[in-house]
Write a protein that holds these residues in place. Structure first.
Motif, PDB file in Angstrom:
ATOM      1  N   LEU A  54       0.813  -0.974  -0.377  1.00 40.10           N
ATOM      2  CA  LEU A  54      -0.225  -0.106  -0.420  1.00 40.10           C
ATOM      3  C   LEU A  54       0.836   1.279  -0.024  1.00 40.10           C
ATOM      4  N   GLN A  55       2.446   1.197   0.670  1.00 43.92           N
ATOM      5  CA  GLN A  55       2.829   2.422   0.489  1.00 43.92           C
ATOM      6  C   GLN A  55       3.767   2.726  -0.740  1.00 43.92           C
ATOM      7  N   VAL A  56       3.727   1.797  -1.751  1.00 44.95           N
ATOM      8  CA  VAL A  56       4.284   2.116  -3.233  1.00 44.95           C
ATOM      9  C   VAL A  56       3.292   3.049  -3.762  1.00 44.95           C
ATOM     10  N   ASN A  57       4.690   3.824  -4.381  1.00 43.57           N
ATOM     11  CA  ASN A  57       4.371   5.357  -5.065  1.00 43.57           C
ATOM     12  C   ASN A  57       4.571   5.253  -6.077  1.00 43.57           C
ATOM     13  N   ARG A  58       4.222   5.164  -7.574  1.00 42.09           N
ATOM     14  CA  ARG A  58       4.841   5.228  -8.951  1.00 42.09           C
ATOM     15  C   ARG A  58       6.552   6.694  -9.065  1.00 42.09           C
ATOM     16  N   ASP A  59       5.578   7.649  -8.594  1.00 44.44           N
ATOM     17  CA  ASP A  59       6.501   8.946  -8.665  1.00 44.44           C
ATOM     18  C   ASP A  59       7.915   8.188  -7.267  1.00 44.44           C
ATOM     19  N   ASN A  60       7.863   7.640  -6.800  1.00 48.32           N
ATOM     20  CA  ASN A  60       9.035   7.639  -5.916  1.00 48.32           C
ATOM     21  C   ASN A  60       9.820   5.870  -6.024  1.00 48.32           C
ATOM     22  N   LEU A  61       9.274   4.859  -7.181  1.00 53.50           N
ATOM     23  CA  LEU A  61       9.864   4.082  -8.223  1.00 53.50           C
ATOM     24  C   LEU A  61      10.803   4.680  -8.896  1.00 53.50           C
ATOM     25  N   ARG A  62      10.074   5.689  -9.722  1.00 49.67           N
ATOM     26  CA  ARG A  62      10.841   6.724 -10.785  1.00 49.67           C
ATOM     27  C   ARG A  62      11.618   7.339  -9.406  1.00 49.67           C
TER      28      ARG A  62
END
Length: 270
Positions: free
Chosen positions: A125-133
């Motif tokens: 639930l803490q996964v974020n597209r911007d942070n992955l990028r």
């Protein structure tokens, strides 16, 4: 705990033997393969002037009298370089051609684990597209784009090192705890990209040694929030980590290009 091993790398069997004397033009004189970089002549570059990066630069300045040592980073270092900015990489490529001849040693220490809203995820639930990028931008793409920018400045007929700090948490084999999605995936991607680079350079830069390095858990800002349970004996100072990494590089040659090794020279599994 395994997830506290912040700056570590994966290891694998070498991609295969490669003669240090292999060149495409048999009439070209090749410098014999030196196993000790501390006797090399030329230039060295450390990218990322943080704790380990600065300690590596200081160690090289003290131990490699024949190498002129340069540091680079977006805020600190002899030269400005932002691995996330193509214009910065292009400008630095031109600088390297003009100033760093021959460029014998490159060590990339840049990495991003936490910054502002970017924090290691404990659950999906803490996964974020911007942070992955953001994580992939520096941890995975950065070292490869650095190699691309510097390739024209690298000598074809002299031994050289291109090394980068990766992370044990990127090891698929070693992943027993889960979590840390962005950092794990970005470091795994870096490892694959470096491995692929080593295979290409076998043909194009036959005396190059590409290495992903595990410095051990080191007392830097990157690991600071996550090392409370690490015993003092398992936590290296930046100076000790740098000394150990240089010792590893000094014993490696093109025959070991494409490997992932720990601070003590031992392989770490994929």
């Amino acid at each position: 705990m395994r997830h506290l091993q912040i700056l570590t790398v994966l290891a694998d069997q070498p991609p295969g033997p490669l003669s240090s004397q292999t060149v495409s033009n048999p009439g070209t004189r090749v410098e014999p393969q030196a196993t000790d970089l501390f006797h090399w002549q030329g230039h060295a570059l450390v990218v990322g002037a943080g704790g380990i990066g600065q300690a590596l630069a200081d160690g090289l300045a003290q131990r490699a009298a024949g190498l002129q040592v340069h540091t680079a980073g977006p805020k600190r270092g002899t030269w400005r370089l932002d691995l996330g900015d193509d214009a910065s990489l292009e400008s630095f490529a031109a600088l390297a051609l003009e100033r760093f001849q021959p460029l014998r040693l490159v060590i990339c220490t840049a990495g991003l684990l936490h910054e502002g809203s970017l924090q290691p995820e404990k659950r999906l639930l803490q996964v974020n597209r911007d942070n992955l990028r953001r994580s992939f931008e520096l941890n995975a793409f950065g070292p490869l784009l650095l190699a691309k920018a510097l390739e024209p400045a690298l000598p074809r007929h002299l031994p050289l090192h291109f090394a980068s700090l990766s992370a044990r948490v990127g090891s698929i084999t070693d992943n027993k705890l889960g979590g840390w999605y962005a950092y794990r995936a970005a470091k795994a991607a870096q490892n694959q990209l470096l491995r692929t680079l080593a295979i290409e350079w076998r043909r194009r830069l036959p005396l190059a040694c590409v290495t992903a390095l595990h410095p051990g858990t080191t007392a830097t800002g990157l690991s600071e929030p996550f090392r409370s349970s690490v015993p003092p004996s398992g936590l290296f100072s930046p100076q000790r980590a740098a000394h150990q990494l240089l010792e590893v590089l000094a014993t490696r040659s093109a025959e070991q290009s494409g490997n992932f090794v720990a601070w003590d020279g031992q392989p770490i599994p994929w």
